[in-house]
Structure formats: C-alpha cells, structure tokens
Motif scaffolding. Structure first.
Motif, PDB file in Angstrom:
ATOM      1  N   LEU A   1      -1.397   6.258   5.619  1.00  0.00           N
ATOM      2  CA  LEU A   1      -1.144   4.935   5.093  1.00  0.00           C
ATOM      3  C   LEU A   1       0.162   4.554   4.818  1.00  0.00           C
ATOM      4  N   PHE A   2       1.106   5.656   4.248  1.00  0.00           N
ATOM      5  CA  PHE A   2       2.261   5.650   4.107  1.00  0.00           C
ATOM      6  C   PHE A   2       3.085   5.665   5.331  1.00  0.00           C
ATOM      7  N   ASN A   3       2.707   6.477   6.277  1.00  0.00           N
ATOM      8  CA  ASN A   3       3.285   6.599   7.605  1.00  0.00           C
ATOM      9  C   ASN A   3       3.370   5.264   8.408  1.00  0.00           C
ATOM     10  N   ALA A   4       2.181   4.605   8.359  1.00  0.00           N
ATOM     11  CA  ALA A   4       2.291   3.108   8.928  1.00  0.00           C
ATOM     12  C   ALA A   4       3.124   2.266   8.116  1.00  0.00           C
ATOM     13  N   SER A   5       3.151   2.281   6.742  1.00  0.00           N
ATOM     14  CA  SER A   5       4.146   1.395   6.060  1.00  0.00           C
ATOM     15  C   SER A   5       5.266   1.549   6.316  1.00  0.00           C
ATOM     16  N   SER A   6       5.784   2.770   6.651  1.00  0.00           N
ATOM     17  CA  SER A   6       7.406   2.870   6.845  1.00  0.00           C
ATOM     18  C   SER A   6       7.720   2.318   8.074  1.00  0.00           C
ATOM     19  N   PHE A   7       6.984   2.585   9.023  1.00  0.00           N
ATOM     20  CA  PHE A   7       7.233   1.973  10.276  1.00  0.00           C
ATOM     21  C   PHE A   7       7.520   0.464  10.278  1.00  0.00           C
ATOM     22  N   ILE A   8       6.465  -0.170   9.629  1.00  0.00           N
ATOM     23  CA  ILE A   8       6.418  -1.663   9.590  1.00  0.00           C
ATOM     24  C   ILE A   8       7.455  -2.290   8.693  1.00  0.00           C
ATOM     25  N   ILE A   9       7.734  -1.494   7.386  1.00  0.00           N
ATOM     26  CA  ILE A   9       8.681  -2.163   6.663  1.00  0.00           C
ATOM     27  C   ILE A   9      10.089  -2.003   7.128  1.00  0.00           C
ATOM     28  N   VAL A  10      10.476  -0.883   7.544  1.00  0.00           N
ATOM     29  CA  VAL A  10      11.640  -0.947   8.321  1.00  0.00           C
ATOM     30  C   VAL A  10      12.038  -1.755   9.471  1.00  0.00           C
ATOM     31  N   ALA A  11      11.009  -1.975  10.273  1.00  0.00           N
ATOM     32  CA  ALA A  11      11.145  -2.827  11.483  1.00  0.00           C
ATOM     33  C   ALA A  11      11.360  -4.010  10.831  1.00  0.00           C
ATOM     34  N   LEU A  12      10.766  -4.601   9.813  1.00  0.00           N
ATOM     35  CA  LEU A  12      10.678  -5.967   9.393  1.00  0.00           C
ATOM     36  C   LEU A  12      12.122  -6.478   8.536  1.00  0.00           C
ATOM     37  N   ALA A  13      12.574  -5.142   7.890  1.00  0.00           N
ATOM     38  CA  ALA A  13      13.825  -5.422   7.332  1.00  0.00           C
ATOM     39  C   ALA A  13      15.110  -5.138   8.170  1.00  0.00           C
ATOM     40  N   SER A  72      10.904  -1.268  18.851  1.00  0.00           N
ATOM     41  CA  SER A  72      10.874   0.017  19.159  1.00  0.00           C
ATOM     42  C   SER A  72       9.852   0.814  17.787  1.00  0.00           C
ATOM     43  N   LEU A  73      10.369   0.590  16.570  1.00  0.00           N
ATOM     44  CA  LEU A  73       9.719   0.891  15.543  1.00  0.00           C
ATOM     45  C   LEU A  73       8.261   0.298  15.455  1.00  0.00           C
ATOM     46  N   LEU A  74       7.824  -0.730  15.500  1.00  0.00           N
ATOM     47  CA  LEU A  74       6.457  -1.544  15.624  1.00  0.00           C
ATOM     48  C   LEU A  74       5.758  -0.750  16.846  1.00  0.00           C
ATOM     49  N   ILE A  75       6.271  -0.509  17.803  1.00  0.00           N
ATOM     50  CA  ILE A  75       5.431   0.423  18.903  1.00  0.00           C
ATOM     51  C   ILE A  75       5.044   1.486  18.583  1.00  0.00           C
ATOM     52  N   THR A 126       2.571  13.971  14.396  1.00  0.00           N
ATOM     53  CA  THR A 126       2.610  12.697  13.797  1.00  0.00           C
ATOM     54  C   THR A 126       3.236  12.860  12.359  1.00  0.00           C
ATOM     55  N   ASN A 127       3.208  14.164  11.705  1.00  0.00           N
ATOM     56  CA  ASN A 127       3.735  13.879  10.150  1.00  0.00           C
ATOM     57  C   ASN A 127       5.078  13.942  10.314  1.00  0.00           C
ATOM     58  N   ASN A 128       5.695  14.499  11.193  1.00  0.00           N
ATOM     59  CA  ASN A 128       7.154  14.588  11.313  1.00  0.00           C
ATOM     60  C   ASN A 128       8.047  13.568  12.187  1.00  0.00           C
ATOM     61  N   PHE A 129       6.971  12.879  12.767  1.00  0.00           N
ATOM     62  CA  PHE A 129       7.556  11.755  13.849  1.00  0.00           C
ATOM     63  C   PHE A 129       8.441  10.682  13.130  1.00  0.00           C
ATOM     64  N   GLY A 130       7.763  10.065  11.936  1.00  0.00           N
ATOM     65  CA  GLY A 130       8.534   9.095  11.242  1.00  0.00           C
ATOM     66  C   GLY A 130       9.792   9.594  10.621  1.00  0.00           C
ATOM     67  N   TYR A 131       9.652  10.725  10.203  1.00  0.00           N
ATOM     68  CA  TYR A 131      10.970  11.393   9.432  1.00  0.00           C
ATOM     69  C   TYR A 131      12.375  11.454  10.470  1.00  0.00           C
ATOM     70  N   VAL A 132      11.624  11.843  11.766  1.00  0.00           N
ATOM     71  CA  VAL A 132      12.894  11.991  12.767  1.00  0.00           C
ATOM     72  C   VAL A 132      13.337  10.615  13.039  1.00  0.00           C
ATOM     73  N   VAL A 133      12.453   9.851  13.390  1.00  0.00           N
ATOM     74  CA  VAL A 133      12.755   8.461  14.051  1.00  0.00           C
ATOM     75  C   VAL A 133      13.759   7.752  12.982  1.00  0.00           C
ATOM     76  N   MET A 134      13.330   7.962  11.521  1.00  0.00           N
ATOM     77  CA  MET A 134      14.436   7.316  10.529  1.00  0.00           C
ATOM     78  C   MET A 134      15.731   7.851  10.500  1.00  0.00           C
ATOM     79  N   LEU A 135      15.759   9.320  10.744  1.00  0.00           N
ATOM     80  CA  LEU A 135      17.160   9.864  10.828  1.00  0.00           C
ATOM     81  C   LEU A 135      17.801   9.505  12.122  1.00  0.00           C
ATOM     82  N   SER A 136      17.099   9.174  13.335  1.00  0.00           N
ATOM     83  CA  SER A 136      17.661   8.681  14.265  1.00  0.00           C
ATOM     84  C   SER A 136      17.945   7.256  14.445  1.00  0.00           C
ATOM     85  N   ALA A 137      17.463   6.595  13.710  1.00  0.00           N
ATOM     86  CA  ALA A 137      17.709   4.980  13.419  1.00  0.00           C
ATOM     87  C   ALA A 137      18.721   4.772  12.390  1.00  0.00           C
ATOM     88  N   ALA A 138      19.068   5.901  11.679  1.00  0.00           N
ATOM     89  CA  ALA A 138      20.190   5.735  10.632  1.00  0.00           C
ATOM     90  C   ALA A 138      21.108   4.813  10.875  1.00  0.00           C
TER      91      ALA A 138
END
Length: 461
Positions: free
Chosen positions: A141-153, A222-225, A60-72
């Motif tokens: 909290l920062f992990n959840a914020s990352s997914f929400i902000i990128v999904a909305l933007a 996908s990010l919100l899921i 769970t710690n590295n999941f968001g980091y990987v997803v952001m690079l995959s979504a780059a």
C-alpha cells in the motif's frame, strides 16, 4: 496444528545463548539446519518458487526507492514562482559555470531514507508481533501510494512530493526488514536471490525512468505506469511463494504466543533438533545489545561504504556534468544516466555471491573513499577533459556501484552463514540498520556540501 510451548530447559538454553555474545557466531551449519531444509517447502518446485519470489521481492521492494532518486532532479526543478523569486535560470548561465538547483538532491534522499531508518531502529521491538501477511500488505500500500502522490504533485507542489517520497521510504524500510527476516526460514540461496533482485531494481528502476522520459513521456505519466510494481509484489507473496506453516501468517495484528509465535510442522515429526532451529524473537533490550556487538564487524564497513557512495550520488551527481556532452545528453539526462550506470554496477555485484565470496569487508570502504575523492575534485577543479571526461566518470560510477553492491550482498551472506539459526532472523533484520544509518548521515552532509560547493562560484575554461 498444535501450539508449540518451549520447555523450561530450552528457555534456559536460550538465555545462555544471548548471555554469551560469542555464541551468536558459528563456523558451520548445524545438522538441525539441514533437517529444516529437508521439509517439502524447501525442495523441488516449492524451492524454485521461493527463490523466484525472493528475487521479485528484492526487485519490487527497492524499485520505488531507486525511481525516486532517479527522479530527484526532476522533482526539484524550480517552478515559475521559484524562478521569479530566486532569479534562477540555467539558460542565463555560462556553459563553463557550475549550474545548481536551488535545493540539492540530498533533500530527496533525506525524505527517501529517514522513515526507513526510523522503522529499522524500532522494528526489533514490535515487528515480530505483526504477521507477515499484514507486513506485506503495508509494504504494498505504501509503495503504490508513493508513485501516485509524486505523480500527482510533480514539481509544482514540492511538499506533497516529499510526502510521496516518504511513503516510498516507509515501504522500502518495512519491506527490507520483513523480507530479510523472512529469508531466514528458507534455504541460504534466498539471500542471494533477494540481493540480486534489489540490484535488478536499480537497473530496471533507473533505466525505466530514464528511458520513458527520454522517449518523451512526462515524469508524472512514467510514475503512474510503474504501479505495476507493487501489484507484482502482492502477487508474488500471496500467490507464488509457499510459506512454511510455522511462519506467522495470520491476519490478526497482535496474535502471537509470547514464548514462540510459530507452530509445529506436525505433532509427530517435530524432533528436538528441529525445535532448536526455531528462531527466537522475544529479546530484552540487554539481549539485543549483546547480540548486536559481534555484528559490528559486518555493519560498520557497510555503513561507511554507503556513506561514501551516497555522497557521490546525491551531492556530486547533479554537479558532475560535462558541457561538451550536452549536444547529445542534456544535463538532466546526464544525471539520470549516472544513476542508471551506478545501478548496473550494483546489480552485477549483488548477483555475484553465488560465484565468489569476499570476507575482507574493510577493503570496500577504503576503495569507495578513493572514488569519492576523485569525483569531488572533478566537481571543484574540473580537471578531466571536456571531450571524453564523461566516459571516465561513467567508468568510475560503474566501479562505485560494484563496490556498494558487493558490500551489501557479502555482508548479509556472511551473517546468514555465520550466525546461529535461532538468532539469524533478528541478526539479518538489525544488520540492515547499517546501510540506512550511513545513507541518513550522508543525506544531511550532501545538502551542506551542495550549498557550499554552489557557493564557491566555480568556473572553468
């Protein structure tokens, strides 16, 4: 529980340990280490729960980091205003002309790593004063914020997307140093399960994003899921793992004993040998420098490995496509699956430490530089055959991931086994600066490389 105050004699021993840097490394486990692992939270069901929890922490710690690079590549897709301004349109270009985004994916890597690097450099000065309860809450909290902000933007509000990626970086950096330090209180296998979890994050993060978008879901949906990820981390820490009573678990931000922030296991069972295994955290700057010096033989090879592999991932992946494969895999999809295959290699090697150990860490950066050379020449000269060149690249990327994962897990495994108990928590935390430093340097280099390579006007037959 009574507060434990270190005796003057013990404090003198500690000063002597950090004065002589050679005292940091030990060739074998001490009997005090064995005594610590005989406590009930290191055995039976509690041990299993701890190992499972550390695997989930890594995931769970590295999941968001990987997803952001995959979504780059998706985040950087030009919006309508950018297309009009730059006259950028991939459909107007020849299939044999190099297609470039206006901005390289190195910019996403930079947003994904700079906050992490800042945290790792500054953490030794304040992290030990913050309880693990609060640390994990910040990570979640920062992990959840990352997914929400990128999904909305999405790709329409790029500056907000960068903020979202930076939130994920804060979560990843704060989480890595927290859980690596926390692993020093558990059996040595905690490091291997953490590393395996971080490798699994690569596979599940890359595959889940590539798979969901391939199925037709939007990047935003996908990010919100993926908000289930920070929830899983919270449940694992607050409900699954059994924490020793001497871990700093309070909810008070700065409540700690300056001599020793940990409590006795019990007034009757605390032996002198047990006390000496209690990690030391209050170091002066000079002591920190002396403790870091013998760690450089682990940290420098790891930094070079990460520099080479992230240059491949963020400077070359988006330019390393095959037009002949576009009939079954679009250029964007090729990028996503490069990231996925890379993460498969990382997972395989990060899960290998219980099968074998590897002490010759300098071999890994040399092999990674060979990989970098081959793939850079492919981008510039496009010498691999169009018909099946993508399969050669797949194999090289898998090997690249294996080298990177092996460097990571073997570095921290060697540190956890060679560093004395009282310095292990600090050493594991500070050693994590090496990979982040390498990634940060590469992020700047990859942006420059993207601009220079795209400015060459590369074409091929």
């Amino acid at each position: 529980m009574a507060d434990y105050n270190i005796s003057e004699e013990w404090k003198e021993d500690e000063d002597q340990n950090v004065t002589d840097e050679t005292n940091l490394i030990t060739d074998s486990h001490t009997s005090s280490n064995e005594l610590r692992y005989e406590q009930p939270w290191f055995t039976g069901t509690c041990k299993v729960r701890a190992l499972v929890a550390f695997w989930i922490f890594g995931l769970t710690n590295n999941f968001g980091y990987v997803v952001m690079l995959s979504a780059a590549n998706d985040i950087l897709q030009p919006n309508e205003q950018e297309i009009a301004k730059c006259k950028w349109n991939a459909t107007t270009q020849s299939p044999h002309e190099l297609i470039c985004n206006p901005t390289g994916t190195g910019s996403i890597l930079l947003a994904d790593i700079l906050p992490t690097l800042f945290i790792k450099f500054t953490a030794p000065f304040y992290m030990h004063r913050i309880s693990y309860n609060l640390r994990v809450m910040v990570v979640v909290l920062f992990n959840a914020s990352s997914f929400i902000i990128v999904a909305l933007a999405g790709s329409q509000i790029k500056w907000l997307s960068y903020i979202g990626v930076a939130c994920g970086s804060v979560s990843s950096g704060f989480g890595e140093i927290t859980f690596l330090s926390m692993s020093s209180y558990y059996a040595a296998n905690a490091i291997s399960t953490w590393s395996s979890g971080t490798g699994a994050a690569g596979i599940f993060g890359a595959i889940s994003y590539a798979g969901l978008t391939q199925l037709g879901l939007s990047a935003n949906t996908s990010l919100l899921i993926m908000l289930v990820v920070p929830l899983s981390m919270a449940l694992s820490y607050y409900l699954l793992i059994v924490r020793p009573p001497y871990i700093h678990n309070s909810w008070s931000l700065w409540s700690f004993n300056k001599i020793n922030q940990y409590q006795e296991l019990s007034a009757d069972s605390q032996t002198d040998s047990n006390r000496r295994t209690t990690p030391k955290n209050d170091y002066t700057l000079l002591q920190m420098i002396k403790l870091i010096q013998p760690l450089l033989k682990f940290m420098v090879p790891l930094m070079i490995v990460y520099m080479a592999e992230y240059f491949i991932n963020q400077a070359l992946f988006e330019l390393l496509y095959f037009s002949a494969a576009c009939s079954w895999l679009s250029i964007e999809a090729q990028y996503r699956w490069y990231q996925t295959i890379y993460q498969v290699g990382v997972f395989i090697s990060r899960s290998s430490v219980n099968c074998f150990t590897f002490k010759h860490l300098w071999i890994l950066p040399l092999l990674q530089i060979v990989n970098l050379t081959i793939l850079t020449n492919q981008v510039i000269y496009h010498y691999m055959p169009e018909s099946h060149g993508i399969w050669i690249v797949f194999a090289l990327i898998l090997f690249e991931g294996c080298l990177g994962g092996l460097g990571y897990v073997q570095t921290f495994y060697q540190i956890s086994h060679q560093v004395k108990d009282e310095h292990r928590e600090f050493s594991l935390g500070i050693a994590s600066v090496a990979d982040s430093t390498g990634i940060t340097i590469t992020a700047f280099l990859s942006i420059l490389a993207h601009n220079n390579i795209c400015g060459l006007g590369i074409t091929w037959k």
